[in-house]
Design a protein around this motif. Structure first.
Motif, PDB file in Angstrom:
ATOM      1  N   ALA A   1       0.585  -0.758  -0.620  1.00 46.74           N
ATOM      2  CA  ALA A   1       0.960  -1.671   0.463  1.00 46.74           C
ATOM      3  C   ALA A   1       0.078  -2.918   0.423  1.00 46.74           C
ATOM      4  O   ALA A   1      -0.998  -2.913  -0.179  1.00 46.74           O
ATOM      5  CB  ALA A   1       0.805  -0.970   1.807  1.00 46.74           C
TER       6      ALA A   1
ATOM      7  N   THR B   1      -2.298  -4.328   5.867  1.00 49.47           N
ATOM      8  CA  THR B   1      -2.745  -2.968   6.163  1.00 49.47           C
ATOM      9  C   THR B   1      -4.087  -2.994   6.892  1.00 49.47           C
ATOM     10  O   THR B   1      -4.295  -2.263   7.863  1.00 49.47           O
ATOM     11  CB  THR B   1      -2.874  -2.136   4.878  1.00 49.47           C
ATOM     12  OG1 THR B   1      -1.665  -2.243   4.147  1.00 49.47           O
ATOM     13  CG2 THR B   1      -3.130  -0.681   5.186  1.00 49.47           C
TER      14      THR B   1
ATOM     15  N   LEU C   1       4.737  -0.543   6.331  1.00 48.60           N
ATOM     16  CA  LEU C   1       3.946  -0.884   5.140  1.00 48.60           C
ATOM     17  C   LEU C   1       4.078   0.198   4.076  1.00 48.60           C
ATOM     18  O   LEU C   1       4.213  -0.096   2.891  1.00 48.60           O
ATOM     19  CB  LEU C   1       2.478  -1.051   5.523  1.00 48.60           C
ATOM     20  CG  LEU C   1       2.063  -2.375   6.135  1.00 48.60           C
ATOM     21  CD1 LEU C   1       0.704  -2.246   6.786  1.00 48.60           C
ATOM     22  CD2 LEU C   1       2.032  -3.475   5.096  1.00 48.60           C
TER      23      LEU C   1
ATOM     24  N   GLU D   1       7.493   0.135   2.223  1.00 45.16           N
ATOM     25  CA  GLU D   1       7.873  -1.008   1.397  1.00 45.16           C
ATOM     26  C   GLU D   1       8.084  -0.629  -0.071  1.00 45.16           C
ATOM     27  O   GLU D   1       9.026  -1.080  -0.717  1.00 45.16           O
ATOM     28  CB  GLU D   1       6.808  -2.085   1.486  1.00 45.16           C
ATOM     29  CG  GLU D   1       7.412  -3.444   1.640  1.00 45.16           C
ATOM     30  CD  GLU D   1       6.979  -4.078   2.953  1.00 45.16           C
ATOM     31  OE1 GLU D   1       5.885  -4.631   2.948  1.00 45.16           O
ATOM     32  OE2 GLU D   1       7.726  -3.998   3.941  1.00 45.16           O
TER      33      GLU D   1
END
Lengths: 306, 351
Positions: free
Chosen positions: A83, A88, B337, B340
């Protein structure tokens, strides 16, 4: 003056711990903007454990553990799931501040139990503590401060004198090359990021257990972000990080010390943030090869796409 | 064991997979939140239904949700403008405060105009103050290569201390019996209401359209996108990178500044340290979740406003701290996230 410097060391210690935590992250090629979040998680966990168990050791352990949990989330997302590291990290900061104010809702204003406070109070070291002036400033401190001295040199030794330190550097500079010489990139990243999280958690615990020592919402008040900036100031060097942290620790408490009405307290409170910008600017300007960031900082590593 | 599973790039990425993966991850976030609530001995069903009721349960609550959505929309637009150029402006918070400061100077000290003129001047002043405050980071980045993430963040704290200084010092209202607050704006400096909510919501809708047109249908907007995609391409194409950066960051800050104007003039009635209240940070998440697309900003902002409004409702009705909203926000972000990678890759199990 002695007492001011003594307090500077105390204010600088949490900054140093989280700065070193971020250095570990960045050496492994990960830009972790979740320092503030991990610190908050550590702070609330440590405080809660101190309240619940009355045991300083367990409280500190809980701080470290919660810092690690934060780091584990970050590591899993950025290493295993590749990510975006910036987002993050920001998410981790929001998560940490959410968790800490959620759990700490009813703790506001409560103080650390005396038994824990006593255990973590300054101890004068034999011999060293008797040195005039320096003994008072550096060697009449709590155990975590002593631990941080050792940590600075241990980390420097790890980075610059050991094989695994060199491997770590390779992981941060070029993970593809590191992988080619059979360095386990993911393992190096995980271990160092978790260790970094442990330090950030400890730093948060230091704030809630020793520095304040009571619970207040958003107890870190931006120290995690100053730590991220201090990494650049320190040029990824643990010993310079120690100096930088003390410098900022001094700026942090100057607002308390100078209250003569000549200059507003609120302006003095701005100093750490303002100086961060100025120092960051100076250091970005004259960036040499020696103090430049790891080449792959912030980039994900796709082993499948070598 | 670990080596048995690996990621393989999908042959093509279709829209359907993308939406499916996103939806699954939002469901996952709510699932994790439920587990967390159960751990704290709170019934998640009550909590979520309470949130929906609190956000949309009555006309008054819908108005409250709208009031909360407006600053999120405008600030997210500001953040989006900078993020399109890969300029990580996380200083929305400070720019909102400085914008509110810019509006307050006029409202409190130079208010000798009629209401319309005064409000327009306040909006302009807010935009200029917010924009210039953001420009500090752009100038430092252009001339000294300073990392803008940290600079904008430090500027947040500086703005906060500055407004605190005003509130507790020179601007403190002497009539407030020692209570540290700044004097209320005169009535003519307050935003009028339309359908029970200050006109900020109309400004927000107009700004969405304007930013959309600017980013997608003008030369400058296109140049911003190119710099974001590849700075070398931009250089090769002869784009004046410095000028475009300055324009882009100024606009970004100006939009945040307008949020400050609406919050001080339309919601709070004066300047205070609480005016930004985390909007600058939430906007970052919204801009990211919207995939930097203007129309999505509207949807995501309304959802987040509902989340905020809903969680402040369950704080009183179910005694759940309203920081639950922060946790849920970050969980959604974590899940999106993590998801993805599954839009461009799929898992392959070795047989």
């Amino acid at each position: 003056m002695t007492s001011f410097l003594h307090a500077t060391i105390i204010a600088g210690t949490p900054l140093f711990l989280s700065t070193l935590g971020e250095i570990l992250n960045e050496k492994a090629g990960n830009l972790n903007l979740g320092v503030e979040g991990m610190m908050l998680m550590g702070a609330v966990a440590g405080f809660l454990a101190a309240k619940g168990t009355n045991n300083a050791f367990l409280a500190i352990l809980c701080s470290i553990l919660f810092g690690c949990i934060g780091a584990l989330i970050y590591a899993f997302l950025t290493i295993t799931l590749r990510a975006n590291q910036t987002v993050t990290g920001l998410a981790l900061t929001i998560f940490g501040s959410g968790i800490s104010s959620f759990i700490g809702q009813n703790l506001s204003g409560k103080v650390v139990p005396d038994r824990v406070k006593y255990f973590l109070s300054p101890i004068k070291l034999p011999l060293l503590g008797d040195i005039p002036f320096l003994g008072k400033v550096f060697f009449t401190q709590d155990i975590i401060v002593y631990f941080s001295y050792i940590l600075a040199f241990a980390a420097a030794f790890y980075f610059y004198k050991t094989r695994i330190g060199l491997n770590l550097k390779a992981v941060g500079e070029n993970p593809y090359a590191a992988d080619a010489v059979s360095i386990n990139v993911a393992l190096y990243k995980y271990v160092n990021i978790l260790a970094g999280g442990a330090l950030c958690g400890l730093s948060g615990g230091y704030l809630s257990l020793i520095y304040v020592p009571a619970w207040q919402n958003n107890i870190t008040s931006g120290r995690g972000w100053i730590a991220v900036a201090l990494v650049i100031f320190a040029a990824w060097n643990p010993c310079k990080a120690l100096l930088g942290a003390y410098l900022f620790g001094g700026l942090d408490i100057i607002g308390f010390r100078i209250q003569d009405g000549f200059i507003s307290k609120y302006f003095l409170d701005m100093l750490p943030y303002l100086v961060t910008i100025i120092i960051l600017t100076l250091f970005s300007f004259k960036r040499s090869k020696k103090n430049s960031p790891p080449k792959f900082l912030g980039l994900p590593y796709f082993r499948e796409e070598r | 064991m670990v080596n048995q599973v690996r990621f393989v790039r999908r042959d093509k990425v279709d829209k359907y997979t993308n939406i499916k993966v996103k939806l699954i991850s939002i469901v996952a976030a709510f699932f994790i939140m439920s587990l967390f609530l159960i751990m704290l001995k709170i019934n998640p069903k009550d909590a979520f239904i309470g949130m929906i009721k609190g956000a949309f349960g009555s006309p008054l609550r819908i108005r409250q949700t709208t009031i909360k959505a407006v600053p999120l929309i405008i600030t997210s637009l500001g953040i989006l403008t900078a993020f399109k150029m890969k300029f990580w402006n996380i200083g929305g918070e400070g720019q909102i405060l400085m914008g509110a400061f810019g509006a307050s100077i006029l409202a409190l000290f130079y208010n000798g105009f009629n209401s319309t003129t005064l409000l327009l001047l306040m909006a302009l002043s807010a935009a200029v103050f917010g924009g210039l405050y953001a420009l500090i980071s752009a100038v430092l980045k252009i001339y000294f290569k300073t990392n803008e993430t940290i600079v904008t963040l430090m500027l947040n704290y500086i703005a906060l201390k500055f407004i605190t200084y005003l509130q507790y010092g020179p601007w403190k209202d002497k009539k407030a019996l020692g209570f540290p607050k700044i004097a209320n704006f005169p009535d003519k400096a307050l935003l009028p209401n339309l359908l029970g909510v200050n006109v900020g919501w109309i400004i927000a809708l107009i700004l969405i359209i304007l930013v959309y047109i600017f980013m997608n249908h003008t030369k400058k907007g296109y140049e911003i996108a190119i710099i974001g995609e590849s700075i070398n391409t931009a250089r090769y194409a002869g784009i004046n990178i410095k000028a475009v950066t300055i324009l882009c960051v100024f606009l970004s800050g100006a939009l945040c500044g307008i949020t400050g104007f609406i919050q001080s003039s339309g919601v709070n009635g004066t300047l205070s340290v609480e005016i930004a209240g985390g909007v600058g940070y939430t906007a970052i998440i919204i801009a990211y979740l919207s995939n930097l697309k203007e129309p999505f900003i509207l949807i995501v902002s309304v959802l987040f406003a509902a989340l905020l409004q809903g969680s402040s409702y369950i704080e009183t009705s179910l005694k759940i701290p309203n920081s639950a909203a922060l946790i849920l926000q970050s969980l959604i972000l974590f899940c999106i996230l993590s998801s993805e990678i599954f839009t461009t890759y799929r898992l392959k199990f070795k047989d």
